[in-house]
Design an enzyme around this catalytic site. Sequence first.
Site, PDB file in Angstrom:
ATOM      1  N   GLU A 122       0.554  -1.248   0.203  1.00 37.15           N
ATOM      2  CA  GLU A 122      -0.008   0.073   0.289  1.00 37.15           C
ATOM      3  C   GLU A 122       0.956   1.353   0.101  1.00 37.15           C
ATOM      4  O   GLU A 122       0.674   2.240  -0.634  1.00 37.15           O
ATOM      5  CB  GLU A 122      -0.941   0.025   1.123  1.00 37.15           C
ATOM      6  CG  GLU A 122      -2.058  -1.050   1.453  1.00 37.15           C
ATOM      7  CD  GLU A 122      -1.485  -2.010   2.178  1.00 37.15           C
ATOM      8  OE1 GLU A 122      -0.450  -2.436   2.009  1.00 37.15           O
ATOM      9  OE2 GLU A 122      -2.258  -2.612   3.005  1.00 37.15           O
ATOM     10  N   ASP A 178      -1.929  -5.224   3.469  1.00 39.02           N
ATOM     11  CA  ASP A 178      -2.105  -5.561   4.751  1.00 39.02           C
ATOM     12  C   ASP A 178      -2.977  -6.812   4.993  1.00 39.02           C
ATOM     13  O   ASP A 178      -4.033  -7.259   4.107  1.00 39.02           O
ATOM     14  CB  ASP A 178      -2.480  -4.651   5.676  1.00 39.02           C
ATOM     15  CG  ASP A 178      -1.868  -3.251   5.901  1.00 39.02           C
ATOM     16  OD1 ASP A 178      -0.435  -3.456   5.566  1.00 39.02           O
ATOM     17  OD2 ASP A 178      -2.063  -2.054   6.055  1.00 39.02           O
ATOM     18  N   ASP A 192      -5.373  -7.631   6.988  1.00 37.17           N
ATOM     19  CA  ASP A 192      -6.931  -7.497   7.453  1.00 37.17           C
ATOM     20  C   ASP A 192      -7.878  -7.394   6.073  1.00 37.17           C
ATOM     21  O   ASP A 192      -7.472  -7.528   5.182  1.00 37.17           O
ATOM     22  CB  ASP A 192      -7.050  -6.380   8.290  1.00 37.17           C
ATOM     23  CG  ASP A 192      -6.606  -4.844   7.864  1.00 37.17           C
ATOM     24  OD1 ASP A 192      -6.363  -4.835   6.738  1.00 37.17           O
ATOM     25  OD2 ASP A 192      -6.650  -3.827   8.271  1.00 37.17           O
ATOM     26  N   GLU A 252      -9.532  -4.869   5.017  1.00 34.45           N
ATOM     27  CA  GLU A 252      -9.277  -3.872   4.110  1.00 34.45           C
ATOM     28  C   GLU A 252      -8.103  -4.118   3.379  1.00 34.45           C
ATOM     29  O   GLU A 252      -8.236  -3.874   2.095  1.00 34.45           O
ATOM     30  CB  GLU A 252      -8.973  -2.496   4.895  1.00 34.45           C
ATOM     31  CG  GLU A 252      -9.082  -1.141   4.007  1.00 34.45           C
ATOM     32  CD  GLU A 252      -8.954  -0.073   4.727  1.00 34.45           C
ATOM     33  OE1 GLU A 252      -9.026   1.087   4.183  1.00 34.45           O
ATOM     34  OE2 GLU A 252      -8.769  -0.146   6.135  1.00 34.45           O
ATOM     35  N   TYR A 261       2.049  -5.782  12.986  1.00 36.92           N
ATOM     36  CA  TYR A 261       0.824  -4.636  12.279  1.00 36.92           C
ATOM     37  C   TYR A 261       0.067  -4.409  13.587  1.00 36.92           C
ATOM     38  O   TYR A 261      -0.349  -5.203  14.397  1.00 36.92           O
ATOM     39  CB  TYR A 261      -0.033  -6.163  11.653  1.00 36.92           C
ATOM     40  CG  TYR A 261      -0.979  -5.484  10.779  1.00 36.92           C
ATOM     41  CD1 TYR A 261      -0.747  -4.260   9.839  1.00 36.92           C
ATOM     42  CD2 TYR A 261      -2.417  -5.880  10.579  1.00 36.92           C
ATOM     43  CE1 TYR A 261      -1.550  -3.617   9.066  1.00 36.92           C
ATOM     44  CE2 TYR A 261      -3.416  -5.128  10.006  1.00 36.92           C
ATOM     45  CZ  TYR A 261      -2.892  -3.953   9.139  1.00 36.92           C
ATOM     46  OH  TYR A 261      -3.960  -3.549   8.240  1.00 36.92           O
ATOM     47  N   ARG A 294      -3.231  -3.010  13.404  1.00 39.91           N
ATOM     48  CA  ARG A 294      -4.922  -3.254  13.459  1.00 39.91           C
ATOM     49  C   ARG A 294      -5.086  -4.679  13.729  1.00 39.91           C
ATOM     50  O   ARG A 294      -4.973  -5.435  12.785  1.00 39.91           O
ATOM     51  CB  ARG A 294      -5.338  -2.664  12.081  1.00 39.91           C
ATOM     52  CG  ARG A 294      -5.123  -1.282  11.758  1.00 39.91           C
ATOM     53  CD  ARG A 294      -5.726  -0.821  10.639  1.00 39.91           C
ATOM     54  NE  ARG A 294      -5.826   0.435  10.188  1.00 39.91           N
ATOM     55  CZ  ARG A 294      -4.952   1.147   9.441  1.00 39.91           C
ATOM     56  NH1 ARG A 294      -4.184   0.365   8.707  1.00 39.91           N
ATOM     57  NH2 ARG A 294      -4.834   2.494   9.236  1.00 39.91           N
ATOM     58  N   HIS A 340      -3.794 -12.018  13.586  1.00 43.42           N
ATOM     59  CA  HIS A 340      -3.744 -13.178  14.535  1.00 43.42           C
ATOM     60  C   HIS A 340      -2.697 -12.848  15.682  1.00 43.42           C
ATOM     61  O   HIS A 340      -2.767 -13.630  16.453  1.00 43.42           O
ATOM     62  CB  HIS A 340      -3.000 -14.380  13.865  1.00 43.42           C
ATOM     63  CG  HIS A 340      -1.776 -14.310  13.323  1.00 43.42           C
ATOM     64  ND1 HIS A 340      -1.563 -13.675  11.990  1.00 43.42           N
ATOM     65  CD2 HIS A 340      -0.647 -14.740  13.932  1.00 43.42           C
ATOM     66  CE1 HIS A 340      -0.197 -13.835  11.817  1.00 43.42           C
ATOM     67  NE2 HIS A 340       0.453 -14.293  13.066  1.00 43.42           N
TER      68      HIS A 340
END
Length: 902
Positions: free
Chosen positions: A11, A97, A99, A101, A324, A326, A371
């Site tokens: 990203e 990423d 997740d 999104e 990460y 989030r 996780h």
Amino acid sequence: MAGSRHLVIVESPAKARTIAKYLGDDYVVEASVGHIRDIPVPRDLPAEMKKGPYGKFGVDVEDGFDPYYIVDPDKKKKVAELKRLLKDADTLYLATDEDREGEAIAWHLLETLKPKKSTPVHRMVFHEITRDAIQNALTSTREIDTHLVDAQETRRILDRLVGFELSPVLWRKIGPSLSAGRVQSVATRLVVERERERMAFVAADYWDVTGRFAGEDAAFTARIATVDGARVASGSDFADDGTLKKRTAQVTVLTEESANALVSALEGAGATVTSLDSKPYTRRPAAPFTTSSLQQEASRKLRLGARQAMRVAQSLYENGYITYMRTDSVALSQEAIRASRAQAADLYGSQFVPDKPRFYQIKSQGAQEAHEAIRPAGDRFRTPAEVAGQLTGDEFRLYELIWKRTVASQMADAKGTTSSVELTLAKDGRTATFRASGTVITFRGFLAAYEEGRDASRYEDSEGDEKRLPQMTEGQSLEVQGLVPDGHSTTPPPRYTEASLVRALEERGIGRPSTYASTVTTIQDRGYVLRRGSALVPSWTAFAVVRLLEDHFGPFIDYDFTAQMEAQLDRMARGELGRRDYLQDFYYSDGTGAPIGLKPMVEGQGEIDARAINTLPIGEGIDLRVGRYGAYVERAAVDESGAPIEGADPVRASVPDDIAPDELTVAKAKELLERQKDDGRVLGTDPETGREIIAKDGRYGPYVTEVLPEDPEDKTPKSKRPKPRTGSLLQSMDLATVTLEDALKLISLPRVVGADEDGTEITAQNGRYGPYLKKGTDSRSLTSEEQIFSITLEEAKAIYAQPKQRGRAAAKPPLKELGIDPTSEKPIVVKEGRFGEYITDGTTNVTLRKDDSLESLTHEIAVERLAEKRAKGPAKKPARKAPAKKAPAKKPAAKKAAPKKA
């Protein structure tokens, strides 16, 4: 794969640079710079689609809720570049990423870039950016998880449907540019409900008595518990309406009179230890950080807002310092547990590490996303000392916070003893008991590394956590050194802070880790919530919005309903729920099932009474109304006897923005109306125009203005009629004493000072940020308001001859002068700064502490503080970096189509 070319897409550019360091020359790592496409607003749809099924939402609600996606114009160049790189690549790795999104971004990239069938496509995921993690991710790729994509895209469609159906209702009934977001409206409701509680709150007064007692080896204080067998009331015994809560036990409320009488009656009495208890104390460490707990602790300990904390965490993650950021998981990997235990043993000693590792589990059943908890990256953590030369400012402070929390989570329990004592005093038929308790920490355990912060409590525990009591035995007599009565008033529930609001959202299951920061930021950007210090205060507009939604669209602002929507999205992410069926029920359901349909609810509202929605009774016939230009109070016009004046316009007064809703009492509303009940104080007549000049108090403070004659026959729209000349009072002026001469000067502004050599006119004006000169587009600040009327052309030219100093306002006088510093030999003063009051000698600055007051500051204290600051040395300045690019608006390569699945 040697000799092949592989394209890896992430990203952000920062993430791309970090990953590129761990991959060879055969890998090209490029950033998409966030989302590349999104559902456009209807006005941005192609002309041929605006009248079709996509025209209202950008989503075809008539055929499977198919969204139409376009590439944002700002991203077309980026998409073209990615397509060019893909042509020369043998393999495509989508490394966004991990997740939902990130999964959706990967899917959008795949749909837009359309790689050849001969080009292998791999979904590459990792939760930290280290060499080992990246290499492992290359060998354990997978396909795009369409269930995660469905959940994310459904969330996006839900937000579009709710916003586009409900926001127009707000525009018509309250005001333009308002929005009714699916989660932001619920967050706003939380803040408004807390303010309603504060507005309804009635303070109750109560007294207690604190005694000072002396044992054999030390003195201590204890607070009264009972009087003549009845328990003494404390703040927690009172309801918010000022009455005692219903309790079965008898409670005595001490007044000032009864407390003083009791102290007098017990004068000279001795104290006897009637009860003594001691028990072991154990305290366990907090779990490693999730997104929510990180935002809360960053707010409490570092004073970082939710958005700022996430921005800093994002940078730490992308540069390989943390995992990460989030996630709502509190679990640590085995390598992280080993690293934490080893580091705790090395730094604090093996006795600070328990025999067995600690394992944490999240309580929420809906936990998802990444996780692992947020922790330092790698299988060996870099200590704060090791990264001190690489990280500075907020990045260093946040990394240190994460490191401490992670290491402490694997350390031993804190141990100690908790003791409590009850003392009895009796004399002349009066009996009172006093109680004290304290905890003595005998082994600090994890507290040696980290202690979790706490939000402000409504009922603060006056007993210190580590208060030490002397050795005592039951039946022992103690000396009473003094009894002091003390009065208290109950306090309303505390307002939300960003940290406590995030916590409230998390506890109710509203939103997800990736949404908290944006939700809290959005309700402030929209003007629904204002900040007063760290507290979040709702605007009057927020009251009107929440009331409309509660009265007419209750389910969509209901906490449980919103949490159930999140649970449904979780089911969708696990592949247990079909996307189209859920959206069909959500939008079209007739109310016989769940959820209640959005479309029939909007269409079935009928006419909403806008006046009622925007009116809030204050009391005694006074109403607050939310108008187009802000909030105002209103009361029917009455004569001197208090009788309504038939046919007279109501009396109105603007409510200043700095008055919080719970501060607008009946008395305050009356004060505002009293100041505004007439047409202002007449100062006289302008000799040049013959118009009357008056002084008034308005929403933005006191001002003077001229009264323009009204012509009943004039049909010109009010907005196109001439405006009266108006001027705000200077800070040195007072509404009660301002003169006609003063007023004429004010309404004559801007004042023409003269012209420069090139003929450009120079004017002196008073603006929002103070007095200034203006020459064309070049503005220069003046040092005082009086200069507006006194500055000469020569003085103005001299100011313009100096280099322009940007961002410098007129210097404020010091708050206090404290003499000369012996080291710098410069005067020490206290000033008001952007972040609060501070001590300075002109070179070294020291922020005042929380318990400091101007009155208590002495020359000696100031010299000591400045010396301590100098001894620490200057703070290291961060290396100058290119500004991080904002995540672009989610609009991007024309295409529609959603994942094709049930």
